[in-house]
Design an enzyme around this catalytic site. Sequence first.
Site, PDB file in Angstrom:
ATOM      1  N   ASN A 151       1.727   9.350 -12.554  1.00  0.00           N
ATOM      2  CA  ASN A 151       1.139   9.282 -11.219  1.00  0.00           C
ATOM      3  C   ASN A 151      -0.379   9.279 -11.343  1.00  0.00           C
ATOM      4  O   ASN A 151      -0.941  10.000 -12.169  1.00  0.00           O
ATOM      5  CB  ASN A 151       1.587  10.467 -10.360  1.00  0.00           C
ATOM      6  CG  ASN A 151       1.455  10.183  -8.885  1.00  0.00           C
ATOM      7  OD1 ASN A 151       1.972   9.193  -8.388  1.00  0.00           O
ATOM      8  ND2 ASN A 151       0.754  11.048  -8.171  1.00  0.00           N
ATOM      9  N   PRO A 196       0.823  -1.217   0.000  1.00  0.00           N
ATOM     10  CA  PRO A 196       0.000   0.000   0.000  1.00  0.00           C
ATOM     11  C   PRO A 196       0.852   1.260   0.000  1.00  0.00           C
ATOM     12  O   PRO A 196       1.964   1.272   0.540  1.00  0.00           O
ATOM     13  CB  PRO A 196      -0.817  -0.120   1.294  1.00  0.00           C
ATOM     14  CG  PRO A 196       0.012  -0.984   2.186  1.00  0.00           C
ATOM     15  CD  PRO A 196       0.685  -1.972   1.265  1.00  0.00           C
ATOM     16  N   ASP A 197       0.335   2.309  -0.629  1.00  0.00           N
ATOM     17  CA  ASP A 197       1.030   3.584  -0.569  1.00  0.00           C
ATOM     18  C   ASP A 197       0.630   4.293   0.722  1.00  0.00           C
ATOM     19  O   ASP A 197       0.076   3.701   1.637  1.00  0.00           O
ATOM     20  CB  ASP A 197       0.766   4.437  -1.811  1.00  0.00           C
ATOM     21  CG  ASP A 197      -0.708   4.785  -1.980  1.00  0.00           C
ATOM     22  OD1 ASP A 197      -1.496   4.527  -1.048  1.00  0.00           O
ATOM     23  OD2 ASP A 197      -1.066   5.323  -3.035  1.00  0.00           O
ATOM     24  N   PHE A 198       0.897   5.588   0.789  1.00  0.00           N
ATOM     25  CA  PHE A 198       0.659   6.301   2.038  1.00  0.00           C
ATOM     26  C   PHE A 198      -0.588   7.168   2.002  1.00  0.00           C
ATOM     27  O   PHE A 198      -1.406   7.124   2.908  1.00  0.00           O
ATOM     28  CB  PHE A 198       1.880   7.174   2.390  1.00  0.00           C
ATOM     29  CG  PHE A 198       3.060   6.357   2.824  1.00  0.00           C
ATOM     30  CD1 PHE A 198       3.321   6.142   4.171  1.00  0.00           C
ATOM     31  CD2 PHE A 198       3.915   5.799   1.897  1.00  0.00           C
ATOM     32  CE1 PHE A 198       4.394   5.377   4.589  1.00  0.00           C
ATOM     33  CE2 PHE A 198       4.993   5.028   2.292  1.00  0.00           C
ATOM     34  CZ  PHE A 198       5.238   4.814   3.633  1.00  0.00           C
ATOM     35  N   ARG A 199      -0.758   7.966   0.940  1.00  0.00           N
ATOM     36  CA  ARG A 199      -1.760   9.022   0.992  1.00  0.00           C
ATOM     37  C   ARG A 199      -3.024   8.776   0.185  1.00  0.00           C
ATOM     38  O   ARG A 199      -3.971   9.535   0.300  1.00  0.00           O
ATOM     39  CB  ARG A 199      -1.112  10.347   0.553  1.00  0.00           C
ATOM     40  CG  ARG A 199      -0.100  10.855   1.569  1.00  0.00           C
ATOM     41  CD  ARG A 199       0.584  12.145   1.131  1.00  0.00           C
ATOM     42  NE  ARG A 199       1.388  12.689   2.205  1.00  0.00           N
ATOM     43  CZ  ARG A 199       2.606  12.256   2.527  1.00  0.00           C
ATOM     44  NH1 ARG A 199       3.146  11.275   1.828  1.00  0.00           N
ATOM     45  NH2 ARG A 199       3.271  12.790   3.527  1.00  0.00           N
ATOM     46  N   ASN A 258      11.216   4.658  -1.735  1.00  0.00           N
ATOM     47  CA  ASN A 258      10.735   3.400  -1.191  1.00  0.00           C
ATOM     48  C   ASN A 258      11.822   2.682  -0.391  1.00  0.00           C
ATOM     49  O   ASN A 258      13.015   2.836  -0.660  1.00  0.00           O
ATOM     50  CB  ASN A 258      10.230   2.491  -2.309  1.00  0.00           C
ATOM     51  CG  ASN A 258       9.005   3.059  -2.997  1.00  0.00           C
ATOM     52  OD1 ASN A 258       8.350   3.963  -2.467  1.00  0.00           O
ATOM     53  ND2 ASN A 258       8.682   2.557  -4.174  1.00  0.00           N
ATOM     54  N   CYS A 276      24.500  -8.399  21.956  1.00  0.00           N
ATOM     55  CA  CYS A 276      25.104  -7.567  22.999  1.00  0.00           C
ATOM     56  C   CYS A 276      24.042  -6.923  23.896  1.00  0.00           C
ATOM     57  O   CYS A 276      24.375  -6.266  24.886  1.00  0.00           O
ATOM     58  CB  CYS A 276      25.985  -6.481  22.375  1.00  0.00           C
ATOM     59  SG  CYS A 276      25.058  -5.112  21.625  1.00  0.00           S
ATOM     60  N   ASP A 298      11.418  -0.806   0.179  1.00  0.00           N
ATOM     61  CA  ASP A 298      11.070  -2.222   0.035  1.00  0.00           C
ATOM     62  C   ASP A 298      12.109  -3.070  -0.677  1.00  0.00           C
ATOM     63  O   ASP A 298      12.022  -4.300  -0.686  1.00  0.00           O
ATOM     64  CB  ASP A 298       9.716  -2.369  -0.663  1.00  0.00           C
ATOM     65  CG  ASP A 298       9.634  -1.597  -1.987  1.00  0.00           C
ATOM     66  OD1 ASP A 298      10.591  -1.676  -2.781  1.00  0.00           O
ATOM     67  OD2 ASP A 298       8.602  -0.934  -2.220  1.00  0.00           O
ATOM     68  N   HIS A 352      15.352   6.941   1.602  1.00  0.00           N
ATOM     69  CA  HIS A 352      14.796   6.696   2.933  1.00  0.00           C
ATOM     70  C   HIS A 352      15.239   5.356   3.519  1.00  0.00           C
ATOM     71  O   HIS A 352      14.616   4.858   4.451  1.00  0.00           O
ATOM     72  CB  HIS A 352      13.272   6.790   2.885  1.00  0.00           C
ATOM     73  CG  HIS A 352      12.801   8.162   2.506  1.00  0.00           C
ATOM     74  ND1 HIS A 352      11.607   8.414   1.860  1.00  0.00           N
ATOM     75  CD2 HIS A 352      13.373   9.382   2.676  1.00  0.00           C
ATOM     76  CE1 HIS A 352      11.466   9.718   1.649  1.00  0.00           C
ATOM     77  NE2 HIS A 352      12.529  10.324   2.140  1.00  0.00           N
TER      78      HIS A 352
END
Length: 239
Positions: free
Chosen positions: A214, A33-36, A104, A153, A106, A121
């Site tokens: 887009n 899924p995308d974000f917006r 992305n 550790c 992923d 990112h």
Amino acid sequence: MTDAVRTLKEWVEEARRIVFFGGAGVSTESGIPDFRSTGGLYSQQWKYPPETILSHSFYKSNPEEFFRFYRAKLLAPDAKPNAAHRKLAEWEAAGKLDAIVTQNIDGLHQAAGSRRVFELHGSVHRNYCERCGKAYPGFAFLLGKTGVPRCDCGGAIKPDVVLYEEGLDQDVLEGAIRAIAGADLLLIGGTSLNVYPAAGLINYYRGDRLALLNKSAVARDLSAGLVITDPIGEVLGQL
């Protein structure tokens, strides 16, 4: 094939240094899924807004909830590269595509065979211990478990992804800028250009062939020579 796609095909055939700048919409055809958009991560209901959960301060103050969201929504073990990822890798192998600049995390571009990928990112496939720095590749060790992952550790293992309030890796940023500045064709796909500083990188483009792929309107006027709103994989698969 529409007139716009036919023109894009001509541009690609004539180009020598293509750079692709992509966002979450590139991977939606892989089931991520995308974000917006409607149904995207930011429209879903969680105890905290996803934008808050994915911040550095939230990660530090509430790591258990961060990792609950991270495992549930940012890891996609069954996702495979789609037609867009494969076509871009094909162009790179043919010497036409110079680089991919992606927001992305992923790793699907690399899974498709792309090698020159600037991950602005970070990536879910890289993790490191915050105490000793030991690397933990992949994310299989996170699946089917709960809580904060720990190194041998005792330190917390943090995914190598850039959270809100964190800066971008300088080497990745500079490499992306050089690639965009040297492109003769810039393709922007699957991003609303809402996230900065990543979205600002396209200002370094100096060419005159810019195509926007887009589904919805972007956050700024790019004066793109081509605007195509069909799914990216569907479009690139025709080229």
